[in-house]
Design a protein around this motif. Structure first.
Motif, PDB file in Angstrom:
ATOM      1  N   VAL A  69      74.326  14.200 -13.032  1.00 58.88           N
ATOM      2  CA  VAL A  69      74.611  12.979 -13.800  1.00 58.88           C
ATOM      3  C   VAL A  69      73.411  12.055 -13.725  1.00 58.88           C
ATOM      4  N   GLU A  70      72.998  11.576 -14.875  1.00 58.81           N
ATOM      5  CA  GLU A  70      71.832  10.691 -14.927  1.00 58.81           C
ATOM      6  C   GLU A  70      72.145   9.492 -15.805  1.00 58.81           C
ATOM      7  N   LYS A  71      71.133   8.663 -15.984  1.00 57.26           N
ATOM      8  CA  LYS A  71      71.282   7.466 -16.796  1.00 57.26           C
ATOM      9  C   LYS A  71      71.656   7.814 -18.233  1.00 57.26           C
ATOM     10  N   GLU A  72      72.160   6.807 -18.919  1.00 59.62           N
ATOM     11  CA  GLU A  72      72.457   6.863 -20.348  1.00 59.62           C
ATOM     12  C   GLU A  72      73.386   8.007 -20.734  1.00 59.62           C
ATOM     13  N   GLY A  73      74.285   8.355 -19.838  1.00 55.87           N
ATOM     14  CA  GLY A  73      75.317   9.339 -20.162  1.00 55.87           C
ATOM     15  C   GLY A  73      74.897  10.781 -19.996  1.00 55.87           C
ATOM     16  N   ALA A  74      73.671  11.027 -19.545  1.00 50.46           N
ATOM     17  CA  ALA A  74      73.205  12.409 -19.411  1.00 50.46           C
ATOM     18  C   ALA A  74      74.048  13.163 -18.378  1.00 50.46           C
ATOM     19  N   GLY A  75      74.468  14.337 -18.734  1.00 50.08           N
ATOM     20  CA  GLY A  75      75.245  15.186 -17.836  1.00 50.08           C
ATOM     21  C   GLY A  75      76.704  14.794 -17.697  1.00 50.08           C
ATOM     22  N   HIS A  76      77.138  13.802 -18.435  1.00 52.58           N
ATOM     23  CA  HIS A  76      78.501  13.304 -18.252  1.00 52.58           C
ATOM     24  C   HIS A  76      79.566  14.305 -18.699  1.00 52.58           C
ATOM     25  N   PRO A 134      72.252   6.843  -7.369  1.00 55.55           N
ATOM     26  CA  PRO A 134      73.343   5.867  -7.200  1.00 55.55           C
ATOM     27  C   PRO A 134      74.535   6.118  -8.116  1.00 55.55           C
ATOM     28  N   LEU A 135      74.263   6.635  -9.299  1.00 58.07           N
ATOM     29  CA  LEU A 135      75.345   6.883 -10.246  1.00 58.07           C
ATOM     30  C   LEU A 135      76.186   8.088  -9.797  1.00 58.07           C
ATOM     31  N   ALA A 136      75.507   9.190  -9.505  1.00 56.24           N
ATOM     32  CA  ALA A 136      76.217  10.400  -9.075  1.00 56.24           C
ATOM     33  C   ALA A 136      76.966  10.147  -7.766  1.00 56.24           C
ATOM     34  N   ALA A 137      76.400   9.285  -6.915  1.00 58.98           N
ATOM     35  CA  ALA A 137      77.083   8.966  -5.659  1.00 58.98           C
ATOM     36  C   ALA A 137      78.460   8.355  -5.931  1.00 58.98           C
ATOM     37  N   ASN A 138      78.563   7.542  -6.968  1.00 57.47           N
ATOM     38  CA  ASN A 138      79.869   6.965  -7.294  1.00 57.47           C
ATOM     39  C   ASN A 138      80.837   8.000  -7.850  1.00 57.47           C
ATOM     40  N   TRP A 162      85.101   9.218 -15.434  1.00 56.93           N
ATOM     41  CA  TRP A 162      83.644   9.085 -15.551  1.00 56.93           C
ATOM     42  C   TRP A 162      83.200   7.724 -15.033  1.00 56.93           C
ATOM     43  N   TYR A 163      81.873   7.597 -14.835  1.00 53.89           N
ATOM     44  CA  TYR A 163      81.295   6.363 -14.300  1.00 53.89           C
ATOM     45  C   TYR A 163      79.955   6.130 -14.973  1.00 53.89           C
ATOM     46  N   ARG A 164      79.770   4.982 -15.576  1.00 55.61           N
ATOM     47  CA  ARG A 164      78.483   4.630 -16.188  1.00 55.61           C
ATOM     48  C   ARG A 164      77.863   3.460 -15.442  1.00 55.61           C
ATOM     49  N   GLY A 165      76.558   3.468 -15.339  1.00 52.85           N
ATOM     50  CA  GLY A 165      75.826   2.341 -14.762  1.00 52.85           C
ATOM     51  C   GLY A 165      74.944   1.721 -15.835  1.00 52.85           C
ATOM     52  N   LEU A 166      75.522   0.843 -16.635  1.00 47.65           N
ATOM     53  CA  LEU A 166      74.726   0.248 -17.718  1.00 47.65           C
ATOM     54  C   LEU A 166      73.628  -0.657 -17.167  1.00 47.65           C
ATOM     55  N   GLY A 167      73.795  -1.102 -15.913  1.00 48.93           N
ATOM     56  CA  GLY A 167      72.733  -1.880 -15.257  1.00 48.93           C
ATOM     57  C   GLY A 167      71.538  -1.016 -14.894  1.00 48.93           C
TER      58      GLY A 167
END
Lengths: 369, 409
Positions: free
Chosen positions: A21-28, A58-62, B147-152
Motif C-alpha cells: 500500500v502506497e500513497k494516492e491509493g496505490a495497491g489499495h 505509515p499508511l500500511a502500518a495503519n 481501507w485507509y487513506r492518508g491524504l496528508g
C-alpha cells in the motif's frame, strides 16, 4: 485439521500485499482483500502482524493495525488464547518500531489494566515518545508529591531526572520552572534543541502577496557580506539572537515592523554525522525552508495559529556543515491579531530528542539529551 | 440446502437501511431534521436520560446512527495523533468495539479543535471517518478495516494550522471530501469500496470549514453534491466530480448549506434560498436575507420555517419569503453546534454544554426544556430511533422517552 490455522507463512502473502500500500491509493484494491483475510485469522497472527508493522510505511502500518485490532478484539474475551507473553516481549524490545509497540501495549493494558503500572516506570529512556512521556509524567507526579511533603531534596532530584528524560515541550517547561524555583539553572533551550541565533536580511517586497514565489537574491546565493536592493532600499545581513525563553525570533522587535514584507534567515548547523532529523518550525507567517540548497517545504498561510513544532519537516543532515535558509513572509492584514512576524526553530531526531549542533555550548547545570 | 444456508446467512448479517438512521453531519439528507414523532422533548426530565458512556478522547464530531449502532470518532494523546473509531449499542450505551490508528498527517490545530472534528458518514454498510490530519478510515459496521487513506501524506500542503472540519458525505459509492485551506485546496471523490481516488478537483486557495451536502430531492433524480468554494457555491456530480452549475458569490467559510426539500439555503453573505433547476442552469434565486446570515451553526428548515441560531438568539423566518416571524433570546452562550429539529421542537446545544429544546407551533417558540450537561459541547446532535444523541468532551449521551419500549431498539 483445524478450520483456522495460522503462522507466519500462512499470513505472509496477505501481509506482503498490505505492505505494498502506497500513497494516492496505490495497491489499495489488492490490499482490501488481503486485510479482510488477515482480519479473519486466529490469535497466532498477532505477532506476525506486529512484526510486519516494523517494515511498513505509515499508511500500511495503519492497515496492519486495523487487522491486528480486529483479530485481538474477536479473541479478547478468551485472553488465554492470546499470546500475552510474546506481546510483552515484543513491547519491551526497543528495536521494534513505536507504532507496533504501542499496539501491543494498548492490548496488554486492555487485558490487564495493572500492566500500566508494571511497564511504564521502566520506559523513562524509551525511544517511543508516548512511553517516555508517560514515564516522565510519573516522575513529575512523584516530584510534586515530594514537594507537598516538604521533601525538597527528593523533589529536586525527581524533577532533575524528569527534565533530563523529557522531550515534550510542556513537560520540559514545567520541570524547568520547578527546578528554577529550587535554585537550579537548567538549560531549556538546549534541552529543546532551539536555534536562537540567525543571520537575517530584509525586508524584501511582499506587498499584495507578490513575494512568496519571487526568488530574491538569498535564494540564489548566500554571501553574508553582500548587500542587495530591498523593499525600502539597500539591505544587508544582520546577526540576531533571540533572548526569548523559547527562542522565538520576533522580527517586528529585532528588525522593524513591516507589512507586506519578507525576510530571509540563515544559519549553519554542524552535524556530527549523517542523520535523519526534523526541523520543527513555528510561525504565523508564510514560509519556505531550504536545507543545503534544496527546498525542503513551503507553506503559505497567515495568522491562523503559531506554536512550537507547528511544522515538522523531515530532512537528512550531512556530516559537517548544513545550511538552513528560511523565508518568512508577512502579509498586509490589519487586524490586531494579524501583526506577528516571527519564527522559532528547533531540530529534533524523529523520536523527539533534541539534535544539537556539534559546537553547541553546554550551560552549567544542564542535562544531556 | 446450500441456497437456504446462503439466504439464512444473509438474513443474519443484513442490517436493513432504516429511515430513522442518522448517517452523516445533520442527518441522512443534510437537512438536520427528523420525521420521527417519538423524540424526547423534555431533556431536563431525569427519566429521559437513557444512558451516558465515557469516551477515550475529545471530538467535535457528532454521532452517526446506523440501525442499532452508534458510531463516533475521537482523538487523544499529547500530539493528538491517536485516532479512535468507536461503536456503541443504541439500546444500552455499551461500547461494542474501538479501533485506534496513528495519524499520518500533521496534527496541529487550534486548541478548541482536535483531530476528531469532522463527522463520519455511512452508506449503511460501512462507515467513513475523516480526521483533521486528513487521514480517512473506512470500516465495516463490525469494526473490520476496509481501507485507509492518508491524504496528508499524499498532499502535505493541504493543511490548515487551525484544523480541518469539513465532514464527508457518501453518495452512490463515492465518498466526497472537501479539503480547502489557504495553502492548497481540493474536493475529491474516493471509491467507497477501495479508497482509490475517482476524481479530484482543485479549488481556489482559501480555508473553508463548511461541509459538502447532498441534494437529491427525489430518488428519481441524479444526486448533486453542493460545496462552498472560494468565490462560489458549486454543484458537483458525485460520480465524476464534473461541475453541474455554480453561483458566483463568495459563501460563508464555516456554516454549510441546508437542504429543505427541493430548496437550498446557502450562506452567501446573506442567507439565500435557491431552487436548483436540475443539474444544469443556474438555480432560481428565491430570496436573500441579511438578517438570517448565520454565524457558526448551519440553519435548519422545518415545517415551512427556517431557524437560525446566532449568539444566544434563535430567529424563525418564513421559508417561502425569508421574512422574520419571531426571535427568541435564550439563556446560553454562542454555539458551534448546529440546531436540529423534529417532533415539533428545535434542539440546541451551546458551547458550555447547555441543551435546550424549543417548542414550535405557537405564535412564537417557547423553551420546553433546559439542561446543563456540565461539559463542553462542540458537535451537532443526532435524532434517530426515537432518541436524541449528543457528545460532550467526555461522554456520549442518549435521551429518550422513559417508556421502555420506546427506548429499546
Amino acid at each position: 485439521m483445524p478450520v483456522f490455522r495460522s503462522h507466519a507463512d500462512d499470513t505472509r502473502p496477505q501481509i506482503e500485499t498490505v505492505l505494498q500500500v502506497e500513497k494516492e491509493g496505490a495497491g489499495h484494491a489488492a490490499a482490501v482483500a488481503a486485510v479482510k483475510a488477515l482480519e479473519a485469522q486466529p490469535p497466532s497472527a498477532l505477532l506476525p502482524l506486529l512484526q510486519a508493522m516494523d517494515q511498513a510505511n505509515p499508511l500500511a502500518a495503519n492497515w496492519l493495525r486495523g487487522a491486528f485490532e480486529a483479530v485481538a478484539d474477536r479473541n479478547a474475551k478468551q485472553s488465554n488464547s492470546l499470546p500475552v507473553d510474546d506481546l510483552e516481549k515484543f513491547l519491551l524490545d526497543r528495536n521494534h518500531a513505536a507504532q507496533p509497540r504501542q499496539a501491543a501495549f494498548d492490548l496488554l493494558v486492555r487485558l490487564d489494566p495493572k500492566a500500566d503500572d508494571r511497564l511504564v516506570p521502566g520506559m523513562i529512556d524509551d525511544p517511543c515518545p508516548e512511553f517516555r512521556r508517560a514515564a516522565v509524567q510519573r516522575l513529575i507526579d512523584a516530584a510534586a508529591k515530594a514537594s507537598e511533603a516538604k521533601d525538597a531534596a527528593k523533589s529536586k532530584s525527581l524533577y532533575q531526572q524528569a527534565f533530563a528524560a523529557a522531550r515534550d515541550p510542556d513537560q520540559l517547561d514545567l520541570t524547568f520552572d520547578e527546578l528554577t524555583k529550587l535554585g537550579e539553572k537548567p538549560d531549556l533551550k538546549r534541552q529543546l534543541g532551539l536555534l536562537s541565533d540567525w543571520w537575517v536580511i530584509g525586508p524584501f517586497d511582499h506587498r499584495k502577496g507578490i513575494g512568496f514565489d519571487v526568488a530574491y537574491p538569498p535564494e540564489k546565493e548566500i554571501d553574508l557580506k553582500k548587500k542587495y536592493g530591498g523593499m525600502l532600499g539597500e539591505v544587508a545581513w544582520t546577526h540576531l539572537e533571540s533572548d526569548d525563553r523559547h527562542g522565538i525570533v520576533d522580527l517586528n522587535k529585532l528588525l522593524a515592523r513591516h507589512k507586506g514584507a519578507i525576510v530571509y534567515a540563515y544559519r549553519e548547523f554542524e552535524s556530527e554525522k549523517a542523520q535523519p532529523a526534523e526541523i520543527r518550525l513555528g510561525t504565523p507567517n508564510g514560509w519556505k525552508l531550504w536545507v543545503n540548497g534544496q527546498l525542503a517545504f513551503a507553506h503559505e498561510e497567515y495568522h491562523l495559529l503559531t506554536q512550537m513544532d507547528q511544522y515538522p519537516t523531515r530532512v537528512m543532515l550531512h556530516p559537517g556543515t548544513n545550511r538552513f535558509l528560511l523565508k518568512i513572509c508577512q502579509n498586509e492584514q490589519t487586524e490586531d491579531w494579524a501583526q506577528d512576524w516571527q519564527f522559532q526553530v528547533r531540530v529534533c531526531a524523529p523520536t523527539g530528542a533534541a539534535v544539537l549542533p556539534k559546537d553547541a555550548k553546554a550551560a552549567p547545570g544542564s542535562a544531556g539529551g | 440446502m446450500r441456497n437456504l444456508a446462503i439466504v439464512l446467512a444473509i438474513l443474519v448479517t443484513y442490517r436493513g437501511v432504516r429511515a430513522d438512521d442518522w448517517r452523516q453531519f445533520r442527518g441522512n439528507d443534510s437537512s438536520g431534521i427528523s420525521t420521527e414523532t417519538n423524540l424526547p422533548t423534555k431533556l431536563d426530565d431525569p427519566k429521559s436520560l437513557a444512558w451516558k458512556a465515557p469516551l477515550p478522547g475529545r471530538g467535535l464530531s457528532g454521532p452517526i446512527i446506523v440501525g442499532d449502532r452508534i458510531f463516533l470518532t475521537a482523538s487523544s494523546g499529547y500530539r493528538d495523533d491517536a485516532l479512535h473509531v468507536l461503536c456503541f449499542s443504541c439500546a444500552t450505551g455499551q461500547k461494542l468495539w474501538q479501533r485506534t490508528f496513528h495519524a499520518t498527517g500533521r496534527t496541529v490545530c487550534n486548541e478548541v479543535m482536535c483531530m476528531a472534528t469532522p463527522q463520519p458518514c455511512s452508506d449503511g454498510e460501512r462507515i467513513y471517518c475523516y480526521y483533521s490530519c486528513n487521514d480517512v478510515v473506512c470500516l465495516d459496521l463490525d469494526g473490520n478495516l476496509v481501507w485507509y487513506r492518508g491524504l496528508g501524506l499524499d498532499y502535505p500542503n493541504v493543511s490548515s494550522s487551525l484544523g480541518m472540519s469539513s465532514s464527508p458525505v457518501v453518495v452512490d459509492g463515492t465518498v466526497v471530501l472537501q479539503l480547502d485551506t489557504d495553502s492548497d485546496s481540493f474536493v475529491a471523490g474516493l471509491n467507497a469500496l477501495t479508497g482509490e481516488t475517482r476524481w479530484k478537483i482543485a479549488q481556489g486557495r482559501s480555508a473553508i470549514w463548511s461541509s459538502p451536502v447532498v441534494y437529491r430531492p427525489s430518488v428519481a433524480v441524479k444526486p448533486q453534491v453542493i460545496v462552498h468554494a472560494k468565490n462560489a457555491l458549486v454543484s458537483l456530480d458525485p460520480a465524476t466530480g464534473k461541475e453541474n452549475w455554480k453561483v458566483d458569490q463568495p459563501g460563508a467559510k464555516i456554516p454549510s448549506t441546508t437542504v429543505a426539500r427541493n430548496i437550498l439555503l446557502s450562506p452567501l453573505g446573506q442567507l439565500t434560498a435557491l431552487r436548483p433547476l436540475g443539474t444544469t442552469g443556474t438555480p432560481e434565486r428565491l430570496w436573500s436575507e441579511a438578517r438570517l446570515s448565520p454565524d457558526n451553526p448551519t440553519p435548519v428548515a422545518y415545517q415551512d420555517r427556517v431557524y437560525v441560531f446566532k449568539g444566544s438568539v434563535l430567529t424563525c423566518a418564513d421559508l417561502a419569503t425569508g421574512k422574520t416571524a419571531w426571535q427568541l433570546r435564550l439563556k446560553c452562550q454562542g454555539a458551534y453546534s448546529s440546531p436540529v429539529a423534529g417532533n415539533d421542537h428545535i434542539y440546541l446545544a451551546d458551547e458550555n454544554g447547555i441543551l435546550q429544546t424549543v417548542r414550535l407551533g405557537g405564535k412564537k417558540g417557547e423553551v420546553a426544556s433546559r439542561l446543563d450537561l456540565g461539559e463542553r459541547i462542540m458537535c451537532t446532535p443526532a435524532l434517530a430511533g426515537g432518541a436524541f444523541y449528543v457528545r460532550s468532551d467526555q461522554h456520549l449521551w442518549k435521551f429518550a422517552d422513559a417508556t421502555p419500549d420506546q427506548i429499546a431498539h
